[in-house]
Enzyme design. Structure first.
Site, PDB file in Angstrom:
ATOM      1  N   SER A 176       0.801  -1.220   0.000  1.00 17.42           N
ATOM      2  CA  SER A 176       0.000   0.000   0.000  1.00 17.42           C
ATOM      3  C   SER A 176       0.834   1.270   0.000  1.00 17.42           C
ATOM      4  O   SER A 176       0.400   2.287  -0.531  1.00 17.42           O
ATOM      5  CB  SER A 176      -0.955  -0.006   1.191  1.00 17.42           C
ATOM      6  OG  SER A 176      -0.250  -0.167   2.402  1.00 17.42           O
ATOM      7  N   LYS A 210     -11.674   1.216  -2.190  1.00 17.47           N
ATOM      8  CA  LYS A 210     -10.608   1.783  -3.029  1.00 17.47           C
ATOM      9  C   LYS A 210     -11.074   1.769  -4.490  1.00 17.47           C
ATOM     10  O   LYS A 210     -11.893   2.593  -4.864  1.00 17.47           O
ATOM     11  CB  LYS A 210      -9.316   1.042  -2.735  1.00 17.47           C
ATOM     12  CG  LYS A 210      -8.839   1.482  -1.353  1.00 17.47           C
ATOM     13  CD  LYS A 210      -7.784   0.678  -0.694  1.00 17.47           C
ATOM     14  CE  LYS A 210      -7.518   1.286   0.682  1.00 17.47           C
ATOM     15  NZ  LYS A 210      -6.981   0.329   1.644  1.00 17.47           N
ATOM     16  N   HIS A 216      -5.238  -3.114  -2.990  1.00 16.97           N
ATOM     17  CA  HIS A 216      -4.764  -2.200  -4.046  1.00 16.97           C
ATOM     18  C   HIS A 216      -4.595  -2.886  -5.394  1.00 16.97           C
ATOM     19  O   HIS A 216      -4.166  -2.262  -6.356  1.00 16.97           O
ATOM     20  CB  HIS A 216      -3.451  -1.543  -3.620  1.00 16.97           C
ATOM     21  CG  HIS A 216      -3.589  -0.756  -2.360  1.00 16.97           C
ATOM     22  ND1 HIS A 216      -4.056   0.539  -2.337  1.00 16.97           N
ATOM     23  CD2 HIS A 216      -3.388  -1.100  -1.069  1.00 16.97           C
ATOM     24  CE1 HIS A 216      -4.105   0.963  -1.089  1.00 16.97           C
ATOM     25  NE2 HIS A 216      -3.704  -0.016  -0.299  1.00 16.97           N
TER      26      HIS A 216
HETATM   27  C1  LIG Z   1      -6.995   0.195   3.076  1.00 14.19           C
HETATM   28  C2  LIG Z   1      -6.419  -1.153   3.390  1.00 14.19           C
HETATM   29  C3  LIG Z   1      -7.033  -2.000   4.292  1.00 14.19           C
HETATM   30  C4  LIG Z   1      -8.192  -1.565   5.125  1.00 14.19           C
HETATM   31  O1  LIG Z   1      -9.355  -1.561   4.400  1.00 14.19           O
HETATM   32  P1  LIG Z   1     -10.564  -0.639   4.930  1.00 14.19           P
HETATM   33  O2  LIG Z   1     -11.737  -1.169   4.218  1.00 14.19           O
HETATM   34  O3  LIG Z   1     -10.194   0.750   4.543  1.00 14.19           O
HETATM   35  O4  LIG Z   1     -10.621  -0.840   6.405  1.00 14.19           O
HETATM   36  C5  LIG Z   1      -6.518  -3.262   4.451  1.00 14.19           C
HETATM   37  N1  LIG Z   1      -5.420  -3.665   3.786  1.00 14.19           N
HETATM   38  C6  LIG Z   1      -4.780  -2.856   2.919  1.00 14.19           C
HETATM   39  C7  LIG Z   1      -3.572  -3.353   2.205  1.00 14.19           C
HETATM   40  C8  LIG Z   1      -5.251  -1.567   2.708  1.00 14.19           C
HETATM   41  O5  LIG Z   1      -4.598  -0.749   1.893  1.00 14.19           O
END
Ligand SMILES: *Cc1c(COP(=O)(O)O)cnc(C)c1O
Length: 391
Positions: free
Chosen positions: A182, A242, A210
């Site tokens: 990330s 995302k 991602h």
């Molecule tokens: C954003 C993210 C999460 C958390 O997801 P949310 O739905 O925002 O709680 C988990 N793992 C990774 C790699 C992330 O980038």
């Protein structure tokens, strides 16, 4: 002194220390919809900080789906999925996510953070072992720590280091990795990690927050990119906040895995189900993400254009990433913060990512590109970056 004053006095020194070290976190206030041009603190800014990779967060089809669901269901679910919260909208989304990922079943969670904790707590505990990439997302690291299993971190994206750590004997051994890291944007070497895990009779879980929607010709993420399936990666976690522009997360895998999570994942059982309107918006996003492959093609073009310009400016400080996450390593937190502020003064929003989100002395500008950006937006970003002081 009253208790409130005593509490404040207890807390204040740690806040002051964070400020001194350029580690203090502040929020900006966003007005209006997500997009490449964002209203921030009363100004229009060119936005290179969101994870809305496909440009769907403000898409009218998602909002329309949510509106229809609000008419049909109202806002709340009233309870957890196991009580009155699991609506037809949630169930349909689960079936579509299972089909999308090519897995038998999928299970919705309220967030990715909760999904990761739920999986770890359901699958391992005392006497077991969790192995994680050092640069995994905080939610995976917390999941490993909370599980009660023995916890070890292997070197970043290093199957040999994982192999070493797998010589530790334990009950169940669970390997957890980001599919796309990330804060670095690089793609995990999943085929080798899967082999090493399988050789040691361990199980690999991939958090593809991602990768999903972004990687693979059909947007099925890191596993499509590498040509891997359930046989090699039995546990897949994906998020909906995302590339899918909405909110929430899911785990996909076998019938037995999903039934186990329904019985044992505490972060699934003991929390209210998300609004059905969110599930309907996510169904609309999933359709667009599959049908409109031009979004992935456009991203690829913008990534190439950005890297050509940024390599000239930053050389190897531009991290080697082929994904929409394009970090520029600056080192000290104060330097990253100053760079972010200088960009902001020019109307460009790129947040500085500092420890403990990234390792000590590896503060960076984390630039993210989306399918909603234009080539002209990228040119303006490169011009702003070119004006930053060197060193
Ligand atoms: C954003 C993210 C999460 C958390 O997801 P949310 O739905 O925002 O709680 C988990 N793992 C990774 C790699 C992330 O980038």
């Amino acid at each position: 002194m009253n208790a409130n004053r005593r509490l404040d006095e207890l807390l204040r020194p740690a806040l002051a220390e964070r400020r001194d070290k350029s580690l203090y976190r502040v929020r900006c206030i966003v007005e209006g919809p997500q997009g490449p041009e964002l209203g921030v603190d009363g100004r229009r800014m060119l936005n290179f900080s969101s994870n809305d990779y496909l440009g769907l967060a403000a898409h009218p089809a998602l909002a329309a789906a949510a509106c229809r669901a609000l008419e049909e269901y109202g806002t709340g679910t009233g309870a957890a999925h196991l009580v009155t919260g699991h609506t037809r909208a949630h169930h349909a989304l689960e079936e579509e996510l299972a089909a999308f990922t090519g897995r038998s079943r999928a299970l919705l969670f309220s967030s990715g953070y909760l999904a990761n904790i739920g999986v770890a707590v359901a699958l391992v505990g005392a006497g077991d072992l969790v192995l994680e990439d050092r640069l995994n997302h905080a939610s995976l690291l917390d999941a490993g720590l909370l599980s009660g299993a023995r916890f070890k971190r292997y070197h970043h994206a290093d199957p040999d280091s994982l192999s070493n750590d797998l010589s530790i004997t334990a009950g169940t051994r669970l390997v957890m990795t980001d599919g796309v890291f990330s804060m670095d944007g690089d793609i995990a070497p999943l085929p080798r990690l899967a082999e090493v895990a399988d050789d040691a009779q361990a199980f690999l879980m991939v958090d593809d927050a991602h990768g999903l929607g972004v990687l693979g010709a059909r947007g099925r993420g890191s596993l499509e990119h590498h040509g891997l399936g359930m046989a090699e990666v039995p546990v897949l976690m994906g998020t909906l906040g995302k590339a899918f522009g909405t909110f929430g997360a899911f785990v996909a895998g076998s019938e037995t895995l999903i039934e186990t999570l329904i019985q044992l994942a505490r972060t699934y059982i003991y929390t209210t189900a998300p609004p059905p309107a969110v599930a309907e918006a996510a169904r609309a996003a999933l359709k667009l993400a599959q049908q409109e492959s031009w979004r992935r093609e456009k991203l690829a073009t913008l990534i190439r254009r950005f890297r050509t310009g940024a390599e000239q400016l930053f050389g190897s400080d531009l991290l080697p990433s082929e994904t929409p996450i394009q970090p520029i390593l600056l080192g000290e937190s104060a330097r990253a913060l100053a760079a972010s502020e200088a960009l902001r003064a020019q109307g460009v929003l790129v947040l500085a990512i500092r420890p403990p989100t990234v390792p000590h002395r590896s503060a960076r500008l984390r630039i993210t590109l989306t399918a909603a950006h234009t080539e002209e937006h990228v040119e303006r970003l490169l011009q702003a970056l070119a004006s930053l002081p060197k060193q």
